[in-house]
Design an enzyme around this catalytic site. Structure first.
Site, PDB file in Angstrom:
ATOM      1  N   GLN A   6      29.076 -16.768 -11.624  1.00 53.23           N
ATOM      2  CA  GLN A   6      28.238 -16.211 -12.691  1.00 53.23           C
ATOM      3  C   GLN A   6      26.808 -16.735 -12.585  1.00 53.23           C
ATOM      4  OE1 GLN A   6      29.928 -16.228 -16.602  1.00 53.23           O
ATOM      5  NE2 GLN A   6      27.943 -16.075 -17.588  1.00 53.23           N
ATOM      6  N   GLU A   7      26.648 -18.014 -12.272  1.00 53.24           N
ATOM      7  CA  GLU A   7      25.310 -18.590 -12.132  1.00 53.24           C
ATOM      8  C   GLU A   7      24.566 -17.971 -10.960  1.00 53.24           C
ATOM      9  OE1 GLU A   7      25.872 -22.816 -11.939  1.00 53.24           O
ATOM     10  OE2 GLU A   7      26.717 -22.899 -13.950  1.00 53.24           O
ATOM     11  N   ARG A  33      -6.673   1.871 -10.053  1.00 51.94           N
ATOM     12  CA  ARG A  33      -7.727   1.271  -9.228  1.00 51.94           C
ATOM     13  C   ARG A  33      -8.213   2.281  -8.199  1.00 51.94           C
ATOM     14  NH1 ARG A  33     -11.796  -1.332  -7.550  1.00 51.94           N
ATOM     15  NH2 ARG A  33     -11.560  -3.115  -6.171  1.00 51.94           N
ATOM     16  N   GLN A  44      -2.361   6.368   2.123  1.00 53.96           N
ATOM     17  CA  GLN A  44      -1.105   6.397   2.863  1.00 53.96           C
ATOM     18  C   GLN A  44      -0.484   5.008   2.994  1.00 53.96           C
ATOM     19  OE1 GLN A  44      -1.441   7.923   6.861  1.00 53.96           O
ATOM     20  NE2 GLN A  44       0.759   8.152   7.088  1.00 53.96           N
TER      21      GLN A  44
END
Length: 117
Positions: A6-7, A33, A44
């Site tokens: 879980q951690e 911007r 692109q």
């Protein structure tokens, strides 16, 4: 040790959400911007970089979502959780860095939201 999966899953979730946040901020920034008369988003290279980051985000999110479902069903094992942590963390850091590069010098300014990444 019983909570280790879980951690590790929590760490993977944090990594994915940071990448999602970076993508959101970067797309907003590149649309606003303008450089040489065009928004960065129209360029692109910017779109290519964002596509790469979106791919990282999608793959990480899909894997972590699968791990979450597995955890909710009680089937997330230690190995898969470790893979999720590793797979989500490294690409997320790479993606966040690539997003930050789209901001140029603005990404280093404390006034912008990039500091929350």
């Amino acid at each position: 040790m019983q909570q280790l999966p879980q951690e590790r899953l929590t760490t993977a979730i944090i990594a994915v959400t940071r990448l999602e946040r970076a993508m959101k901020l970067t797309v907003e920034y590149t649309k606003q911007r303008h450089v040489f008369g065009k928004p960065l988003f129209a360029r692109q290279n910017t779109r290519f970089e964002l596509a790469e980051c979106a791919t990282l985000q999608w793959v990480c999110c899909t894997f972590v979502d699968d791990c979450i479902a597995s955890h909710l069903e009680g089937g997330l094992d230690v190995t898969t959780a470790a893979l999720a942590k590793h797979w989500a963390s490294d690409p997320a850091c790479l993606g966040v860095d690539r997003c930050l590069q789209r901001s140029g010098g603005d990404g280093d300014m404390k006034e912008l939201d990039a500091r929350s990444l």
